[in-house]
Design a protein around this motif. Structure first.
Motif, mmCIF file in Angstrom:
data_model
loop_
_atom_site.group_PDB
_atom_site.id
_atom_site.type_symbol
_atom_site.label_atom_id
_atom_site.label_comp_id
_atom_site.label_asym_id
_atom_site.label_seq_id
_atom_site.Cartn_x
_atom_site.Cartn_y
_atom_site.Cartn_z
ATOM 1 N N THR A 133 2.077 9.510 16.692
ATOM 2 C CA THR A 133 2.754 11.087 17.186
ATOM 3 C C THR A 133 3.848 11.185 18.118
ATOM 4 O O THR A 133 4.136 10.244 18.625
ATOM 5 N N ARG A 134 4.508 12.964 18.106
ATOM 6 C CA ARG A 134 5.596 13.142 19.200
ATOM 7 C C ARG A 134 4.289 14.074 20.326
ATOM 8 O O ARG A 134 3.966 13.044 20.616
ATOM 9 N N ASP A 135 5.900 14.875 20.224
ATOM 10 C CA ASP A 135 4.511 15.544 21.557
ATOM 11 C C ASP A 135 3.617 15.993 20.895
ATOM 12 O O ASP A 135 2.615 16.969 22.246
ATOM 13 N N LEU A 136 2.312 16.035 20.252
ATOM 14 C CA LEU A 136 1.839 16.928 19.677
ATOM 15 C C LEU A 136 0.356 15.746 20.603
ATOM 16 O O LEU A 136 -0.662 16.240 21.116
ATOM 17 N N GLY A 137 0.623 14.430 20.391
ATOM 18 C CA GLY A 137 -0.179 13.318 21.414
ATOM 19 C C GLY A 137 -1.391 13.211 20.316
ATOM 20 O O GLY A 137 -0.980 13.180 19.774
ATOM 21 N N PHE A 138 -2.299 12.627 21.416
ATOM 22 C CA PHE A 138 -3.632 11.913 20.519
ATOM 23 C C PHE A 138 -4.461 12.114 21.341
ATOM 24 O O PHE A 138 -4.802 11.523 23.233
ATOM 25 N N SER A 139 -5.451 13.046 21.598
ATOM 26 C CA SER A 139 -6.860 13.306 22.281
ATOM 27 C C SER A 139 -7.532 12.533 22.362
ATOM 28 O O SER A 139 -7.819 11.483 21.268
ATOM 29 N N ALA A 140 -8.739 12.267 22.765
ATOM 30 C CA ALA A 140 -10.206 11.366 22.666
ATOM 31 C C ALA A 140 -11.054 11.904 21.840
ATOM 32 O O ALA A 140 -11.948 10.871 21.482
ATOM 33 N N GLU A 141 -10.933 13.335 21.459
ATOM 34 C CA GLU A 141 -12.025 13.568 20.150
ATOM 35 C C GLU A 141 -10.493 13.007 19.119
ATOM 36 O O GLU A 141 -11.618 12.430 18.481
ATOM 37 N N ALA A 142 -9.188 12.548 18.955
ATOM 38 C CA ALA A 142 -8.607 12.495 17.485
ATOM 39 C C ALA A 142 -8.990 10.578 17.787
ATOM 40 O O ALA A 142 -9.554 9.579 16.841
ATOM 41 N N LEU A 143 -9.073 10.154 18.273
ATOM 42 C CA LEU A 143 -9.527 8.631 19.216
ATOM 43 C C LEU A 143 -11.220 8.300 18.059
ATOM 44 O O LEU A 143 -11.217 7.654 17.049
ATOM 45 N N ASP A 144 -11.958 9.451 18.716
ATOM 46 C CA ASP A 144 -13.721 9.124 17.944
ATOM 47 C C ASP A 144 -13.446 9.698 16.681
ATOM 48 O O ASP A 144 -14.163 8.920 15.934
ATOM 49 N N ALA A 145 -12.468 10.079 16.226
ATOM 50 C CA ALA A 145 -12.143 10.202 14.544
ATOM 51 C C ALA A 145 -11.626 9.454 13.751
ATOM 52 O O ALA A 145 -11.188 9.109 12.658
ATOM 53 N N ALA A 146 -11.064 8.222 14.443
ATOM 54 C CA ALA A 146 -10.668 7.301 13.877
ATOM 55 C C ALA A 146 -10.578 6.275 14.024
ATOM 56 O O ALA A 146 -10.581 5.333 15.373
ATOM 57 N N PRO A 147 -12.109 5.150 13.187
ATOM 58 C CA PRO A 147 -12.600 3.782 13.680
ATOM 59 C C PRO A 147 -12.027 2.834 13.942
ATOM 60 O O PRO A 147 -11.949 1.969 14.292
ATOM 61 N N ASN A 148 -11.292 3.007 12.567
ATOM 62 C CA ASN A 148 -10.195 1.554 12.988
ATOM 63 C C ASN A 148 -8.743 1.497 13.723
ATOM 64 O O ASN A 148 -7.790 1.006 13.401
ATOM 65 N N LEU A 149 -8.752 2.375 13.685
ATOM 66 C CA LEU A 149 -6.859 2.617 15.251
ATOM 67 C C LEU A 149 -7.204 1.406 15.813
ATOM 68 O O LEU A 149 -7.967 1.212 16.796
ATOM 69 N N LYS A 150 -5.957 0.600 15.955
ATOM 70 C CA LYS A 150 -5.411 -0.298 16.585
ATOM 71 C C LYS A 150 -4.446 0.062 17.594
ATOM 72 O O LYS A 150 -3.940 -0.727 18.787
ATOM 73 N N ILE A 151 -3.355 1.043 17.090
ATOM 74 C CA ILE A 151 -2.566 1.591 18.060
ATOM 75 C C ILE A 151 -2.414 2.844 18.038
ATOM 76 O O ILE A 151 -1.800 3.341 16.675
ATOM 77 N N ILE A 152 -1.301 3.054 18.356
ATOM 78 C CA ILE A 152 -0.653 4.936 19.390
ATOM 79 C C ILE A 152 0.523 4.340 19.458
ATOM 80 O O ILE A 152 0.883 4.529 20.406
#
Length: 314
Positions: A48-67
């Motif tokens: 991600t660039r300047d958009l960032g990544f929100s807690a809601e986005a984290l909730d929507a990505a159950p397989n996520l390992k890295i931002i």
């Protein structure tokens, strides 16, 4: 095959690097958090660039390992929520330092020589501007740096060796020997820096307090006619107070590559303040810096998906 979801356009070499490493890539259809939340899905990694990544986005990505953050600042990433999930957060420090430093000097020259006004005058047939548009010579003037990290050190080198400016800096966290090695005077306090500076340039990361480092009181501690440059974070300067100081003639000008909010609201007083040069957060937007940032992001994604701890994991 692992999937890396990318919120905004990055340098194509980084996408090629990931694909060659067996990592699929997919872009968000729009650079908005709503699109990210809707589309991140089964991604294993995010860049991600300047958009960032929100807690809601984290909730929507159950397989996520890295931002992986495309830059040094991570203030728009939900780091606490990521930590609670065990999701790594990385940044790309020093990849854009030279580009932002050169942008700082460019803004300073544009302000003190009134380049934007001069350009407009020529286009409007006002050649007489050359008799009224007095500028300031920077040689021997004092440049005060708020913060003394990688970007500020590049600025100090360009301004000191290239323009012959006297350079001071204030940074409580930087050891004295770093200032000595750079040939830069160390200010004992922010107030000492303010009263000594002909030009004040901001280079500190967001402090997280929600309060600007340069508020109305700090602005009026600056010398009459001083110049303020901000290529750091928009929230580090009280925008309405800066507009007031410019309107009152206390400050001679300002150059801002960052504002709060971004983009500015239509009624932002800085849009109408005198002798302000505004750019849309493009300090790091050079071919070289964009490639360095994207390649570091891609490399750290590969590390994380291979079970290794990336070198710039926060």
């Amino acid at each position: 095959m692992s999937l890396c979801f990318i919120t905004q356009q990055i340098h194509p070499d980084a996408e090629t690097y990931l694909n060659n490493a067996g990592i699929r890539t997919r872009y968000a259809t729009a650079p908005t958090m709503e699109a990210v939340i809707r589309e991140v899905g089964d991604a294993d990694a995010v860049i991600t660039r300047d958009l960032g990544f929100s807690a809601e986005a984290l909730d929507a990505a159950p397989n996520l390992k890295i931002i992986s953050c495309h830059g040094s600042g991570t203030n728009r990433i939900a780091k606490a929520a990521a930590a609670a999930r065990g999701v790594l957060v990385t940044n790309a420090p020093n990849t854009n330092s030279r580009s932002v430093a050169e942008m700082t000097i460019g803004l300073l020259l544009a302000v003190v020589r009134r380049l934007c006004e001069a350009d407009l005058a020529v286009r409007e047939g006002n050649w007489e501007f050359r008799y009224t548009g007095k500028g300031m010579e920077l040689h021997t003037r004092t440049l005060g740096l708020v913060g003394f990290g990688a970007i500020a050190r590049h600025v100090a080198q360009i301004a000191g060796q290239g323009l012959g400016m006297r350079v001071m800096a204030w940074s409580p966290s930087v050891p004295a020997d770093v200032f000595e090695g750079a040939g830069v005077m160390r200010a004992n306090s922010l107030d000492d820096l303010l009263v000594a500076s002909d030009v004040l340039s901001l280079h500190r990361p967001a402090q997280g307090s929600g309060r600007p480092t340069i508020d109305a009181s700090a602005l009026f501690r600056l010398k009459q006619g001083a110049i303020l440059i901000n290529t750091s974070r928009g929230g580090e300067v009280d925008g309405p107070a800066l507009a007031e100081a410019l309107e009152a003639g206390h400050l001679g000008g300002a150059g801002l590559d960052v504002m709060s909010p971004e983009p500015p609201l239509p009624d932002d007083p800085l849009l109408r303040a005198p002798n302000v040069v505004l750019t849309p957060h493009i300090g790091a937007t050079t071919e070289q810096a964009l490639r360095r940032m994207a390649m570091m992001c891609a490399s750290q994604v590969q590390d994380a998906l291979a079970g290794r701890v990336p070198p710039h994991c926060l």
